[in-house]
Scaffold this motif. Structure first.
Motif, PDB file in Angstrom:
ATOM      1  N   ALA A   6      54.414 -16.336  10.139  1.00 62.23           N
ATOM      2  CA  ALA A   6      54.298 -15.129  10.953  1.00 62.23           C
ATOM      3  C   ALA A   6      55.683 -14.503  11.145  1.00 62.23           C
ATOM      4  O   ALA A   6      55.836 -13.281  11.097  1.00 62.23           O
ATOM      5  CB  ALA A   6      53.666 -15.465  12.298  1.00 62.23           C
ATOM      6  N   PHE A   7      56.708 -15.343  11.334  1.00 61.33           N
ATOM      7  CA  PHE A   7      58.074 -14.853  11.478  1.00 61.33           C
ATOM      8  C   PHE A   7      58.487 -14.050  10.245  1.00 61.33           C
ATOM      9  O   PHE A   7      59.043 -12.954  10.366  1.00 61.33           O
ATOM     10  CB  PHE A   7      59.040 -16.026  11.699  1.00 61.33           C
ATOM     11  CG  PHE A   7      60.486 -15.611  11.719  1.00 61.33           C
ATOM     12  CD1 PHE A   7      61.080 -15.194  12.898  1.00 61.33           C
ATOM     13  CD2 PHE A   7      61.245 -15.625  10.556  1.00 61.33           C
ATOM     14  CE1 PHE A   7      62.420 -14.799  12.915  1.00 61.33           C
ATOM     15  CE2 PHE A   7      62.571 -15.235  10.569  1.00 61.33           C
ATOM     16  CZ  PHE A   7      63.162 -14.819  11.756  1.00 61.33           C
ATOM     17  N   ASP A   8      58.210 -14.584   9.059  1.00 55.07           N
ATOM     18  CA  ASP A   8      58.580 -13.888   7.816  1.00 55.07           C
ATOM     19  C   ASP A   8      57.900 -12.528   7.731  1.00 55.07           C
ATOM     20  O   ASP A   8      58.523 -11.533   7.361  1.00 55.07           O
ATOM     21  CB  ASP A   8      58.192 -14.718   6.591  1.00 55.07           C
ATOM     22  CG  ASP A   8      59.004 -15.986   6.454  1.00 55.07           C
ATOM     23  OD1 ASP A   8      60.245 -15.906   6.502  1.00 55.07           O
ATOM     24  OD2 ASP A   8      58.392 -17.060   6.307  1.00 55.07           O
ATOM     25  N   ASN A   9      56.617 -12.483   8.052  1.00 56.48           N
ATOM     26  CA  ASN A   9      55.880 -11.224   7.977  1.00 56.48           C
ATOM     27  C   ASN A   9      56.402 -10.209   8.993  1.00 56.48           C
ATOM     28  O   ASN A   9      56.567  -9.029   8.674  1.00 56.48           O
ATOM     29  CB  ASN A   9      54.386 -11.480   8.175  1.00 56.48           C
ATOM     30  CG  ASN A   9      53.792 -12.261   7.024  1.00 56.48           C
ATOM     31  OD1 ASN A   9      54.258 -12.180   5.892  1.00 56.48           O
ATOM     32  ND2 ASN A   9      52.772 -13.045   7.306  1.00 56.48           N
ATOM     33  N   LEU A  10      56.677 -10.662  10.224  1.00 57.40           N
ATOM     34  CA  LEU A  10      57.233  -9.774  11.238  1.00 57.40           C
ATOM     35  C   LEU A  10      58.619  -9.280  10.837  1.00 57.40           C
ATOM     36  O   LEU A  10      58.960  -8.117  11.040  1.00 57.40           O
ATOM     37  CB  LEU A  10      57.302 -10.486  12.593  1.00 57.40           C
ATOM     38  CG  LEU A  10      55.967 -10.731  13.290  1.00 57.40           C
ATOM     39  CD1 LEU A  10      56.137 -11.708  14.456  1.00 57.40           C
ATOM     40  CD2 LEU A  10      55.365  -9.421  13.774  1.00 57.40           C
ATOM     41  N   LYS A  11      59.409 -10.160  10.244  1.00 55.98           N
ATOM     42  CA  LYS A  11      60.773  -9.811   9.826  1.00 55.98           C
ATOM     43  C   LYS A  11      60.752  -8.697   8.780  1.00 55.98           C
ATOM     44  O   LYS A  11      61.532  -7.750   8.848  1.00 55.98           O
ATOM     45  CB  LYS A  11      61.491 -11.040   9.273  1.00 55.98           C
ATOM     46  CG  LYS A  11      62.900 -10.766   8.831  1.00 55.98           C
ATOM     47  CD  LYS A  11      63.489 -11.976   8.139  1.00 55.98           C
ATOM     48  CE  LYS A  11      64.248 -11.482   6.947  1.00 55.98           C
ATOM     49  NZ  LYS A  11      64.552 -12.411   5.942  1.00 55.98           N
ATOM     50  N   VAL A  12      59.857  -8.792   7.810  1.00 56.57           N
ATOM     51  CA  VAL A  12      59.776  -7.780   6.747  1.00 56.57           C
ATOM     52  C   VAL A  12      59.434  -6.415   7.347  1.00 56.57           C
ATOM     53  O   VAL A  12      60.057  -5.402   7.016  1.00 56.57           O
ATOM     54  CB  VAL A  12      58.744  -8.196   5.678  1.00 56.57           C
ATOM     55  CG1 VAL A  12      58.402  -7.041   4.758  1.00 56.57           C
ATOM     56  CG2 VAL A  12      59.256  -9.379   4.877  1.00 56.57           C
ATOM     57  N   ILE A  13      58.479  -6.383   8.243  1.00 56.96           N
ATOM     58  CA  ILE A  13      58.074  -5.116   8.865  1.00 56.96           C
ATOM     59  C   ILE A  13      59.203  -4.574   9.734  1.00 56.96           C
ATOM     60  O   ILE A  13      59.542  -3.390   9.678  1.00 56.96           O
ATOM     61  CB  ILE A  13      56.785  -5.320   9.676  1.00 56.96           C
ATOM     62  CG1 ILE A  13      55.631  -5.578   8.702  1.00 56.96           C
ATOM     63  CG2 ILE A  13      56.499  -4.131  10.585  1.00 56.96           C
ATOM     64  CD1 ILE A  13      54.397  -6.139   9.320  1.00 56.96           C
ATOM     65  N   PHE A  14      59.792  -5.461  10.513  1.00 60.27           N
ATOM     66  CA  PHE A  14      60.883  -5.107  11.410  1.00 60.27           C
ATOM     67  C   PHE A  14      62.080  -4.557  10.634  1.00 60.27           C
ATOM     68  O   PHE A  14      62.603  -3.483  10.933  1.00 60.27           O
ATOM     69  CB  PHE A  14      61.244  -6.381  12.188  1.00 60.27           C
ATOM     70  CG  PHE A  14      62.491  -6.321  12.990  1.00 60.27           C
ATOM     71  CD1 PHE A  14      62.557  -5.562  14.138  1.00 60.27           C
ATOM     72  CD2 PHE A  14      63.595  -7.063  12.625  1.00 60.27           C
ATOM     73  CE1 PHE A  14      63.712  -5.530  14.891  1.00 60.27           C
ATOM     74  CE2 PHE A  14      64.741  -7.034  13.366  1.00 60.27           C
ATOM     75  CZ  PHE A  14      64.809  -6.262  14.508  1.00 60.27           C
ATOM     76  N   GLU A  15      62.490  -5.273   9.593  1.00 61.90           N
ATOM     77  CA  GLU A  15      63.636  -4.865   8.780  1.00 61.90           C
ATOM     78  C   GLU A  15      63.370  -3.520   8.100  1.00 61.90           C
ATOM     79  O   GLU A  15      64.225  -2.631   8.080  1.00 61.90           O
ATOM     80  CB  GLU A  15      63.935  -5.939   7.743  1.00 61.90           C
ATOM     81  CG  GLU A  15      65.183  -5.710   6.946  1.00 61.90           C
ATOM     82  CD  GLU A  15      65.495  -6.877   6.017  1.00 61.90           C
ATOM     83  OE1 GLU A  15      66.681  -7.176   5.844  1.00 61.90           O
ATOM     84  OE2 GLU A  15      64.552  -7.482   5.470  1.00 61.90           O
ATOM     85  N   GLY A  16      62.186  -3.355   7.563  1.00 62.31           N
ATOM     86  CA  GLY A  16      61.839  -2.099   6.891  1.00 62.31           C
ATOM     87  C   GLY A  16      61.876  -0.912   7.839  1.00 62.31           C
ATOM     88  O   GLY A  16      62.385   0.157   7.479  1.00 62.31           O
ATOM     89  N   ALA A  17      61.367  -1.103   9.048  1.00 61.22           N
ATOM     90  CA  ALA A  17      61.346  -0.003  10.019  1.00 61.22           C
ATOM     91  C   ALA A  17      62.762   0.405  10.416  1.00 61.22           C
ATOM     92  O   ALA A  17      63.067   1.601  10.515  1.00 61.22           O
ATOM     93  CB  ALA A  17      60.552  -0.426  11.261  1.00 61.22           C
ATOM     94  N   VAL A  18      63.642  -0.569  10.626  1.00 60.63           N
ATOM     95  CA  VAL A  18      65.020  -0.253  11.018  1.00 60.63           C
ATOM     96  C   VAL A  18      65.762   0.416   9.860  1.00 60.63           C
ATOM     97  O   VAL A  18      66.474   1.401  10.059  1.00 60.63           O
ATOM     98  CB  VAL A  18      65.758  -1.515  11.517  1.00 60.63           C
ATOM     99  CG1 VAL A  18      67.230  -1.218  11.781  1.00 60.63           C
ATOM    100  CG2 VAL A  18      65.096  -2.042  12.789  1.00 60.63           C
ATOM    101  N   TYR A  19      65.575  -0.074   8.645  1.00 54.84           N
ATOM    102  CA  TYR A  19      66.255   0.545   7.502  1.00 54.84           C
ATOM    103  C   TYR A  19      65.732   1.953   7.234  1.00 54.84           C
ATOM    104  O   TYR A  19      66.489   2.825   6.798  1.00 54.84           O
ATOM    105  CB  TYR A  19      66.168  -0.341   6.259  1.00 54.84           C
ATOM    106  CG  TYR A  19      67.318  -1.319   6.200  1.00 54.84           C
ATOM    107  CD1 TYR A  19      68.541  -0.960   5.637  1.00 54.84           C
ATOM    108  CD2 TYR A  19      67.201  -2.592   6.739  1.00 54.84           C
ATOM    109  CE1 TYR A  19      69.607  -1.834   5.611  1.00 54.84           C
ATOM    110  CE2 TYR A  19      68.267  -3.475   6.722  1.00 54.84           C
ATOM    111  CZ  TYR A  19      69.462  -3.100   6.153  1.00 54.84           C
ATOM    112  OH  TYR A  19      70.520  -3.962   6.139  1.00 54.84           O
ATOM    113  N   ASP A  20      64.449   2.204   7.501  1.00 50.21           N
ATOM    114  CA  ASP A  20      63.925   3.567   7.379  1.00 50.21           C
ATOM    115  C   ASP A  20      64.640   4.514   8.342  1.00 50.21           C
ATOM    116  O   ASP A  20      64.963   5.646   7.983  1.00 50.21           O
ATOM    117  CB  ASP A  20      62.419   3.596   7.640  1.00 50.21           C
ATOM    118  CG  ASP A  20      61.597   3.081   6.478  1.00 50.21           C
ATOM    119  OD1 ASP A  20      62.161   2.911   5.365  1.00 50.21           O
ATOM    120  OD2 ASP A  20      60.384   2.836   6.677  1.00 50.21           O
ATOM    121  N   LEU A  21      64.884   4.038   9.580  1.00 51.49           N
ATOM    122  CA  LEU A  21      65.607   4.864  10.556  1.00 51.49           C
ATOM    123  C   LEU A  21      67.045   5.114  10.113  1.00 51.49           C
ATOM    124  O   LEU A  21      67.595   6.188  10.337  1.00 51.49           O
ATOM    125  CB  LEU A  21      65.588   4.193  11.939  1.00 51.49           C
ATOM    126  CG  LEU A  21      64.242   4.173  12.641  1.00 51.49           C
ATOM    127  CD1 LEU A  21      64.284   3.254  13.868  1.00 51.49           C
ATOM    128  CD2 LEU A  21      63.817   5.577  13.039  1.00 51.49           C
TER     129      LEU A  21
END
Length: 165
Positions: A6-21
């Motif tokens: 679950a950590f890995d999946n949350l990390k991917v979404i989290f990282e992608g959202a911040v890099y999009d910003l």
């Protein structure tokens, strides 16, 4: 094949959202760390960002999971689901951040836990740090909440920027 946690999946979404910003120019990423503590079996992904034109106040967003989170996921405990991660948001800044303390506490809501620190250094100017924690484990079902936290953190940086201290 690797079975992501679950950590890995949350990390991917989290990282992608911040890099999009960052790519859209809304924020500027200052640093990031992807850490694994073998002694305690803990993972922490942290990303440090600010508004592009103002690095005097910044945010370090931490996504953390420990052995309890991983064991809960592997044993599929359903009574108290701790499979997921904890989030810590750290506001860092100069002494002006201290003046924005009330604004941040009111904006995030009274149900959150804050710890405020003042850093006095003989080598650097005084600094302030506000640690915001949430009273719940973030699970994969709460992805929308994580995305909202990221957006909201950027909004609070913009609010702090508009205040004339």
């Amino acid at each position: 094949m690797f079975d992501p946690t679950a950590f890995d999946n949350l990390k991917v979404i989290f990282e992608g959202a911040v890099y999009d910003l960052d790519l859209s120019g809304e924020i500027h990423i200052l640093d990031r760390k992807d850490l694994f503590d073998f002694a305690h079996y803990e993972r922490c992904y942290q990303i440090h960002y600010s508004l592009p034109y103002k690095e005097s106040i910044s945010i370090e967003f931490h996504l953390k999971a420990d052995m309890g989170h991983f064991l809960a996921e592997r044993k599929m405990m359903t009574e108290k689901n701790t499979a997921g991660a904890d989030i810590l948001i750290v506001y860092k800044g100069d002494e002006k951040l201290k003046d924005g303390r009330k604004l941040l506490e009111e904006t995030w809501g009274k149900d959150k836990k804050w710890e405020w620190k003042e850093v006095i250094s003989s080598l650097n100017p005084p600094a302030c740090e506000g640690n915001l924690t949430f009273n719940r484990v973030i699970t994969e079902e709460m992805v929308d909440d994580v995305l909202q936290m990221i957006s909201f953190s950027v909004e609070t940086l913009q609010q702090l920027d508009r205040i004339d201290f």
